[in-house]
Motif scaffolding. Sequence first.
Motif, PDB file in Angstrom:
ATOM      1  N   GLN A 231      62.573  40.684   4.746  1.00  0.00           N
ATOM      2  CA  GLN A 231      61.104  40.790   4.649  1.00  0.00           C
ATOM      3  C   GLN A 231      60.431  41.049   6.002  1.00  0.00           C
ATOM      4  O   GLN A 231      59.302  40.613   6.249  1.00  0.00           O
ATOM      5  N   ALA A 232      61.116  41.782   6.853  1.00  0.00           N
ATOM      6  CA  ALA A 232      60.564  42.046   8.180  1.00  0.00           C
ATOM      7  C   ALA A 232      59.318  42.931   8.114  1.00  0.00           C
ATOM      8  O   ALA A 232      58.473  42.873   9.015  1.00  0.00           O
ATOM      9  N   TYR A 233      59.196  43.733   7.060  1.00  0.00           N
ATOM     10  CA  TYR A 233      57.983  44.553   6.916  1.00  0.00           C
ATOM     11  C   TYR A 233      56.743  43.662   6.889  1.00  0.00           C
ATOM     12  O   TYR A 233      55.732  43.971   7.525  1.00  0.00           O
ATOM     13  N   PHE A 234      56.830  42.544   6.165  1.00  0.00           N
ATOM     14  CA  PHE A 234      55.689  41.631   6.086  1.00  0.00           C
ATOM     15  C   PHE A 234      55.458  40.909   7.411  1.00  0.00           C
ATOM     16  O   PHE A 234      54.317  40.626   7.791  1.00  0.00           O
ATOM     17  N   LEU A 235      56.536  40.652   8.137  1.00  0.00           N
ATOM     18  CA  LEU A 235      56.400  39.994   9.439  1.00  0.00           C
ATOM     19  C   LEU A 235      55.615  40.856  10.421  1.00  0.00           C
ATOM     20  O   LEU A 235      54.921  40.324  11.300  1.00  0.00           O
ATOM     21  N   LEU A 236      55.727  42.178  10.295  1.00  0.00           N
ATOM     22  CA  LEU A 236      54.938  43.066  11.155  1.00  0.00           C
ATOM     23  C   LEU A 236      53.453  42.720  11.063  1.00  0.00           C
ATOM     24  O   LEU A 236      52.737  42.704  12.079  1.00  0.00           O
ATOM     25  N   TYR A 237      52.990  42.430   9.863  1.00  0.00           N
ATOM     26  CA  TYR A 237      51.579  42.116   9.645  1.00  0.00           C
ATOM     27  C   TYR A 237      51.256  40.696  10.094  1.00  0.00           C
ATOM     28  O   TYR A 237      50.284  40.471  10.818  1.00  0.00           O
ATOM     29  N   TYR A 238      52.064  39.737   9.641  1.00  0.00           N
ATOM     30  CA  TYR A 238      51.744  38.340   9.928  1.00  0.00           C
ATOM     31  C   TYR A 238      51.731  38.054  11.427  1.00  0.00           C
ATOM     32  O   TYR A 238      50.793  37.414  11.944  1.00  0.00           O
ATOM     33  N   GLU A 239      52.765  38.519  12.125  1.00  0.00           N
ATOM     34  CA  GLU A 239      52.821  38.254  13.565  1.00  0.00           C
ATOM     35  C   GLU A 239      51.795  39.096  14.322  1.00  0.00           C
ATOM     36  O   GLU A 239      51.297  38.682  15.370  1.00  0.00           O
ATOM     37  N   GLY A 240      51.472  40.273  13.785  1.00  0.00           N
ATOM     38  CA  GLY A 240      50.422  41.078  14.396  1.00  0.00           C
ATOM     39  C   GLY A 240      49.073  40.380  14.351  1.00  0.00           C
ATOM     40  O   GLY A 240      48.321  40.369  15.338  1.00  0.00           O
ATOM     41  N   ILE A 241      48.767  39.768  13.211  1.00  0.00           N
ATOM     42  CA  ILE A 241      47.513  39.024  13.070  1.00  0.00           C
ATOM     43  C   ILE A 241      47.505  37.817  13.994  1.00  0.00           C
ATOM     44  O   ILE A 241      46.514  37.538  14.676  1.00  0.00           O
ATOM     45  N   ARG A 242      48.624  37.087  14.033  1.00  0.00           N
ATOM     46  CA  ARG A 242      48.715  35.904  14.903  1.00  0.00           C
ATOM     47  C   ARG A 242      48.453  36.291  16.370  1.00  0.00           C
ATOM     48  O   ARG A 242      47.673  35.623  17.072  1.00  0.00           O
ATOM     49  N   THR A 243      49.097  37.364  16.823  1.00  0.00           N
ATOM     50  CA  THR A 243      48.955  37.780  18.215  1.00  0.00           C
ATOM     51  C   THR A 243      47.521  38.212  18.532  1.00  0.00           C
ATOM     52  O   THR A 243      46.959  37.848  19.580  1.00  0.00           O
ATOM     53  N   ALA A 244      46.908  38.986  17.636  1.00  0.00           N
ATOM     54  CA  ALA A 244      45.536  39.460  17.879  1.00  0.00           C
ATOM     55  C   ALA A 244      44.554  38.297  17.938  1.00  0.00           C
ATOM     56  O   ALA A 244      43.621  38.304  18.760  1.00  0.00           O
ATOM     57  N   ILE A 245      44.746  37.284  17.096  1.00  0.00           N
ATOM     58  CA  ILE A 245      43.877  36.099  17.137  1.00  0.00           C
ATOM     59  C   ILE A 245      44.056  35.375  18.471  1.00  0.00           C
ATOM     60  O   ILE A 245      43.071  34.968  19.108  1.00  0.00           O
ATOM     61  N   GLU A 246      45.309  35.211  18.905  1.00  0.00           N
ATOM     62  CA  GLU A 246      45.566  34.532  20.175  1.00  0.00           C
ATOM     63  C   GLU A 246      44.943  35.285  21.352  1.00  0.00           C
ATOM     64  O   GLU A 246      44.507  34.675  22.332  1.00  0.00           O
ATOM     65  N   ARG A 247      44.884  36.606  21.257  1.00  0.00           N
ATOM     66  CA  ARG A 247      44.307  37.419  22.323  1.00  0.00           C
ATOM     67  C   ARG A 247      42.783  37.531  22.214  1.00  0.00           C
ATOM     68  O   ARG A 247      42.162  38.197  23.031  1.00  0.00           O
ATOM     69  N   LYS A 248      42.238  36.946  21.161  1.00  0.00           N
ATOM     70  CA  LYS A 248      40.789  36.952  20.928  1.00  0.00           C
ATOM     71  C   LYS A 248      40.227  38.361  20.727  1.00  0.00           C
ATOM     72  O   LYS A 248      39.086  38.669  21.115  1.00  0.00           O
ATOM     73  N   GLN A 249      41.041  39.210  20.136  1.00  0.00           N
ATOM     74  CA  GLN A 249      40.537  40.525  19.734  1.00  0.00           C
ATOM     75  C   GLN A 249      39.662  40.360  18.493  1.00  0.00           C
ATOM     76  O   GLN A 249      39.888  39.466  17.677  1.00  0.00           O
ATOM     77  N   LYS A 250      38.678  41.221  18.368  1.00  0.00           N
ATOM     78  CA  LYS A 250      37.680  41.038  17.312  1.00  0.00           C
ATOM     79  C   LYS A 250      38.113  41.594  15.957  1.00  0.00           C
ATOM     80  O   LYS A 250      37.625  41.148  14.912  1.00  0.00           O
ATOM     81  N   ARG A 251      39.001  42.590  15.978  1.00  0.00           N
ATOM     82  CA  ARG A 251      39.390  43.237  14.728  1.00  0.00           C
ATOM     83  C   ARG A 251      40.805  43.766  14.861  1.00  0.00           C
ATOM     84  O   ARG A 251      41.237  44.144  15.944  1.00  0.00           O
ATOM     85  N   ILE A 252      41.532  43.805  13.732  1.00  0.00           N
ATOM     86  CA  ILE A 252      42.857  44.405  13.684  1.00  0.00           C
ATOM     87  C   ILE A 252      42.856  45.458  12.591  1.00  0.00           C
ATOM     88  O   ILE A 252      42.316  45.235  11.503  1.00  0.00           O
ATOM     89  N   TYR A 253      43.429  46.619  12.901  1.00  0.00           N
ATOM     90  CA  TYR A 253      43.501  47.730  11.955  1.00  0.00           C
ATOM     91  C   TYR A 253      44.942  47.925  11.499  1.00  0.00           C
ATOM     92  O   TYR A 253      45.870  47.865  12.309  1.00  0.00           O
ATOM     93  N   PHE A 254      45.094  48.190  10.191  1.00  0.00           N
ATOM     94  CA  PHE A 254      46.424  48.414   9.629  1.00  0.00           C
ATOM     95  C   PHE A 254      46.552  49.755   8.925  1.00  0.00           C
ATOM     96  O   PHE A 254      47.422  49.941   8.080  1.00  0.00           O
TER      97      PHE A 254
END
Length: 342
Positions: free
Chosen positions: A273-296
């Motif tokens: 299920q690494a395809y789903f991990l691309l999204y989950y960890e991407g969201i986690r990282t963007a939140i930690e970096r305090k980015q305002k929006r993530i595009y998929f």
Amino acid sequence: MNEESEVSVHRTVRDFTEKEWNRVAGSMFPERCHGWYRAVEDSRMRDLYYVAFREKRTLAAALGCYPFVEKQFGISVPFLEVGCPLGTASSFFPQNPEHIPPLLRGIEQIRKQEKIRGTLIFDLKQEEADFVKEGLKGFSLFRALERTYIDLDFSDFDDYLDSLDSSDRRSIRKTLNRAEKRWKINHVLTGELSKWGHTAHQLQGYLCGEHRDFRMHLSEQFYEALETNMKGSAELTVFLKDDIPLATGLVLNSQEAAVHKFPGIDPQYRQYQAYFLLYYEGIRTAIERKQKRIYFGTTTYGFKEKIGCGREPLLGFVKFMNPVTTRLLGHYLAWRSSQMNR
């Protein structure tokens, strides 16, 4: 147009300073930046043209475009496409309505030089389309694929998970728990794109093969060029099990946003299920970096809605040969997008 203004056509973004290009293109989308265009040029992934409109020698408006062959029903139709190369963001940058006619004159010059009969202007947000439509007489408006995004007004990843339906929240926690404790999957987020370029190219190729479409298959040279030209802004996210690459994805960063693109998956290891991990960890990282929006990006809307994605409508304009053909093409492009937006 007065004597202090001029329109010019260029074959490289290096004819512009990085500062002036980024000023007219804006900073929200990394795909619009000077470095992205340099990387596309250096890798020869697209054959680019640029139109500049200068007032008193200052860049007032610009656009990027490239010849593109649209293939449908066994027929190949050449267009001049105005849009970020390998991106899903606009590359049409008038700063006021008076800039549109001179930019269109530049498009006409390129179109005649390349002996192309049609022009496509892609990936405009609603407000961008509203801003330019009065200046695009003779073009037909159509609705394109919708871009997915999440606004990241969360204190941390747990706060994001709490915003989801309970069943979706449980599913994400279950996948992350298995990845960490049972499958021992390692996550690498790296700016060493040249090191991992072969892996990313190979894994993306599997998905391109599934869809029988290799037009957006990034070359290894592209990753090398991207590392050179967008160092500090471009990354690869890589998931491995026992040093076996399972999935990769390209991440482009601005201060405001993270843009996730070009995933690659090894079909032999889908059970992890690494395809789903691309999204989950991407969201986690963007939140930690305090980015305002993530595009998929576009497509796979059902899954993306479950993880909290909204949809941003994108619009385009087409002009081809004569008014009747232009209207028919507009209707066709709108119909095709509606089928893919489901």
